[in-house]
Design an enzyme around this catalytic site. Structure first.
Site, PDB file in Angstrom:
ATOM      1  N   SER A  83       4.101   2.261   8.538  1.00 60.98           N
ATOM      2  CA  SER A  83       3.811   1.125   7.191  1.00 60.98           C
ATOM      3  C   SER A  83       4.903   0.904   6.801  1.00 60.98           C
ATOM      4  O   SER A  83       5.738   2.122   6.194  1.00 60.98           O
ATOM      5  CB  SER A  83       2.556   1.830   6.355  1.00 60.98           C
ATOM      6  OG  SER A  83       1.290   1.812   7.038  1.00 60.98           O
ATOM      7  N   HIS A 101       0.796  -1.400  -0.002  1.00 60.33           N
ATOM      8  CA  HIS A 101      -0.018   0.101   0.011  1.00 60.33           C
ATOM      9  C   HIS A 101       0.834   1.443   0.057  1.00 60.33           C
ATOM     10  O   HIS A 101       0.399   2.137  -0.447  1.00 60.33           O
ATOM     11  CB  HIS A 101      -0.888  -0.062   1.141  1.00 60.33           C
ATOM     12  CG  HIS A 101      -0.445  -0.120   2.544  1.00 60.33           C
ATOM     13  ND1 HIS A 101      -0.171  -0.757   3.408  1.00 60.33           N
ATOM     14  CD2 HIS A 101      -0.269   1.323   3.251  1.00 60.33           C
ATOM     15  CE1 HIS A 101       0.244  -0.244   4.588  1.00 60.33           C
ATOM     16  NE2 HIS A 101       0.267   0.897   4.432  1.00 60.33           N
ATOM     17  N   ASP A 109       1.118  -7.791   2.207  1.00 68.15           N
ATOM     18  CA  ASP A 109       1.349  -6.417   2.041  1.00 68.15           C
ATOM     19  C   ASP A 109       2.777  -5.744   2.148  1.00 68.15           C
ATOM     20  O   ASP A 109       3.416  -5.315   2.801  1.00 68.15           O
ATOM     21  CB  ASP A 109       0.659  -5.640   2.860  1.00 68.15           C
ATOM     22  CG  ASP A 109       0.416  -4.064   2.796  1.00 68.15           C
ATOM     23  OD1 ASP A 109       0.910  -3.701   1.726  1.00 68.15           O
ATOM     24  OD2 ASP A 109      -0.372  -3.526   3.651  1.00 68.15           O
TER      25      ASP A 109
END
Length: 756
Positions: A660, A88, A225
């Site tokens: 992240s 992402h 991810d």
């Protein structure tokens, strides 16, 4: 036990935790680990020293961590500058290389040679060279009392700029200074920013986004991810603009990758760039977030997401155009929902009120100086929050609803051109501004659909008109609210707006800009979208922002004093500054948790869970045929554990947005995973941390390696990496990587030491 008694005990427990150094809470400055955290970290399982985590004159873990773009983290996992981050985080770059014909979002992308690695204009990777406490320099000449907050901030900003510039003068490094503890301290960060970062590999969305919005912010999680990039440098291994002649960057340290896996209680360290937290917020700040801001923003984004989802499902072109926008909108929409649930579960406002009662007693029980400094502080804060409440709501509706309409947001971006024309600036200045707008328009319309945006406007403009306090609405919108009382009526108005505006297509916008370049302001001024945007922004700037900013300035001043008071009140507590997109260390331990009565979540998930969730009728849970084949054949290579492949695990590390892509590292300094999310029950940790409920979600490196090697057939990338340890079920043929112990002793050259 009566509910009132339980709440009192909860408040007492949380306040006691606030007063002590709580296990696993905190986003710590690497510079201060030696004095604040090293002993505790080693007690929990760290075998490294603070010097091996953060050092200036020798390679350390920090030299393998980068800020990826402007809002994520990445880690270096090979001596050839290979960079690992989240799918992402790389989503915008993957999208930019995608088209209906080459749909890398859906199908994934793998560079099988260096020549196939794709450049990404504007993408940067930023290393922290060193950091330094510069509080004294920044506050030089800044009065501590008798000065308005805006004036103080101006002096501080000037000093920050001066300190930063002096620190890198004559070098290729960059710098910035950030306030800590609400402006009680200031730290300098020297950075090295690489501008040539190329896409190397990304799994298909059916792996990288498996579970979609349904599983986002949730545990158990089965999302692969991750994405891979590579940093390129000039011939001197320094930052350089993109050039085919650039070479892969040679890092001072790259992270070895552990195949040994994790078990409950294992030490974990998260190294990254967390974005924003507000751990020292008062009860009035928490209530404003819980009762005012979050509900408004959730409502607006919910309406917008429904429109986008329908159009994206109906058209591949629109799906690709809006993929990154949708993901960004949905991410915080769901986060805010979870945050409110968590704040309610913790009874956060009441807990903060009890903390404030303790503070008030301390302030009033002290000497005259303490009373003068702190006794009147909290009542003033309460007053300023009350003053700004409606203005906060109006601000949220402008930013989320009014400017959530892309046509109005685009029109707003062109308003400065009118100012230039009205000021009669030289032709050269106007021409330069128009040319910049023309270039920006090309990028805007590449990912814009006027029919979709028209539906968004029909959904959002009524919310803006109805949700904003009436006194803070532009007269134009007040009239619209009176004229249009049904969805159909609003849709009719919006249809006229989009039918008459020339800014709904690139051709129309470029034609308008061409006329503006000739000094013809009416081409822009008379466009209905510009007129509406101008009405909204004018009211916003004249009636909303002045009061909002004044209240915010007063709150900032008082909050700085409050945080200083808390540190005096609790001298035994180890305080950490709120996250502000600077390099931080969080540490904790692998652990499951109990989300609700009668429920217990394990600490890890596996490929078995992916197959259990598989649903070919639901795009969020599609499983690629190749992945299903590998599962059926039990073809897991060296990445197996107990007859399957581990996918993700959870631990108690304190993380937030910006973490992240952060490396999750074991006690030996080896990469065990990549952070990509938090659990929904723990999203309130930006405001209040709860050790029983807060968990960060990490992609297990073994699943990443399995996808790269076995699924994608990109074993050449695995061979670049340094793999250490092994699983109980396999050797490591795919990685002929050398099994090494961590080495972080590479010293800087004399020239580098001087320059830094």
């Amino acid at each position: 036990m009566p509910i009132r008694t339980r709440l009192a005990l909860l408040a007492l427990t949380l306040f006691t935790a606030f007063s002590d150094a709580r296990a696993d809470e905190g986003m710590w400055l690497p510079l201060l680990l030696k004095q604040l955290n090293e002993a505790d970290m080693q007690k929990k399982g760290l075998t490294l020293t603070a010097e091996q985590i953060y050092s200036v004159n020798q390679g350390s873990l920090k030299d393998a961590v980068v800020q990826f773009g402007g809002g994520c983290t990445g880690e270096i996992i090979s001596a050839e500058g290979l960079l690992l981050t989240n799918h992402h985080c790389g989503y915008g770059q993957i999208q930019s290389h995608s088209s209906v014909e080459k749909d890398y979002l859906t199908n994934g992308y793998w560079a099988m040679s260096r020549e196939q690695e794709l450049p990404n204009p504007g993408l940067t990777a930023t290393f922290i060279v060193r950091m330094e406490d510069v509080t004294a320099q920044v506050l030089t000449g800044v009065p501590s009392t008798g000065i308005l907050e805006a004036q103080r901030e101006l002096l501080v900003q000037q000093n920050m700029q001066r300190v930063g510039q002096a620190a890198v003068q004559g070098t290729h490094y960059q710098s910035f200074v950030r306030p800590m503890f609400n402006g009680n301290e200031y730290y300098l960060f020297i950075t090295e920013v690489f501008q040539d970062v190329r896409l190397v590999g990304a799994p298909p969305s059916s792996i990288g986004k498996f579970g979609g919005d349904t599983d986002n912010w949730a545990w158990p999680r089965h999302t692969g991810d991750f994405s891979l990039f590579r940093i390129y440098a000039g011939p001197d291994n320094r930052p350089a603009p993109y050039s085919p002649a650039n070479k892969p960057f040679k890092p001072r340290h790259h992270l070895p990758i552990s195949l040994a896996g994790v078990q409950p209680g294992d030490f974990t360290l998260v190294f990254g760039f967390p974005g924003r937290t507000n751990e020292y917020l008062t009860s009035w700040g928490v209530d404003e977030t819980y009762s005012v801001s979050n509900p408004a923003k959730i409502k607006v984004r919910d309406a917008k997401l429904k429109v986008l989802a329908a159009d994206m499902q109906a058209s591949d072109k629109i799906r690709i155009q809006y993929a990154a926008k949708y993901a960004s909108l949905a991410n915080y929409w769901k986060k805010w929902i979870g945050e409110n649930r968590g704040l309610r579960k913790l009874d956060a406002v009441r807990v903060k009120q009890q903390q404030e009662q303790q503070f008030q007693q301390w302030a009033e029980g002290g000497d005259a100086a303490r009373k003068a400094a702190f006794a009147g502080l909290l009542p003033e804060l309460q007053q300023h929050y009350a003053t700004g409440r409606d203005y906060t709501l109006a601000r949220d509706y402008v930013t989320e609803a009014a400017l959530g309409v892309e046509l109005l947001s685009y029109a707003n971006s062109l308003l400065p051109l009118l100012d230039l024309i009205d000021k009669k600036v030289p032709t050269t200045e106007l021409t330069a501004a128009v040319e910049k707008a023309q270039k920006g328009s090309t990028g805007f319309f590449r990912n814009y659909s006027a029919p979709t945006d028209q539906k968004v406007a029909a959904a959002l403009l009524p919310l803006y008109a109805e949700g904003t306090p009436s006194a803070l609405l532009p007269p134009t919108v007040q009239t619209l609210r009176q004229q249009h009382t049904t969805p159909a009526s609003w849709a009719g108005y919006v249809a006229q707006l989009y039918g008459k505006s020339r800014l709904t297509s690139e051709a129309g916008a470029q034609a308008v800009l061409a006329e503006v370049a000739q000094g013809k302001a009416d081409a822009l001024r008379q466009d209905p979208a510009v007129q509406l945007a101008l009405a909204i922004i004018t009211t916003y700037r004249q009636q909303v922002l002045p009061t909002y900013n004044k209240a915010a300035e007063n709150i900032a001043l008082l909050q700085r004093t409050y945080v200083a008071g808390l540190r005096l009140q609790q001298p035994q507590r180890k305080f950490y500054p709120d996250a502000n997109s600077t390099l931080r260390v969080a540490y904790g331990q692998v652990a499951g948790y109990q989300p609700a009565d009668g429920m217990r979540y394990e600490f890890y998930t596996t490929l078995d869970g992916i197959m259990e969730k598989a649903d070919p009728t639901n795009p969020e849970f599609e499983v690629p045929a190749r992945l299903a084949e590998l599962y059926r054949n039990k073809d897991f290579g060296p990445y197996a554990y107990k007859g399957t492949v581990p996918v993700a695990f959870i631990a108690t590390n304190h993380t937030t947005g910006g973490n992240s892509g952060s490396p999750v590292i074991n006690g030996r300094g080896e990469l065990i995973g990549t952070n990509f999310d938090r659990n929904w029950e723990g999203t309130m940790s930006d405001i209040m941390y709860d050790p029983d409920r807060v968990r960060n979600i990490t992609l297990d490196v073994r699943y990443m390696l399995f996808v790269v090697d076995k699924f994608a057939g990109a074993g050449h990338l695995v061979k670049e990496m340094t793999l250490v340890g092994s699983t109980a079920e396999s050797s490591s043929p795919a990685s002929e990587g050398k099994v090494k112990k961590m080495k972080v002793k590479q010293k800087r050259t004399k020239a580098e030491k001087i320059e830094a």
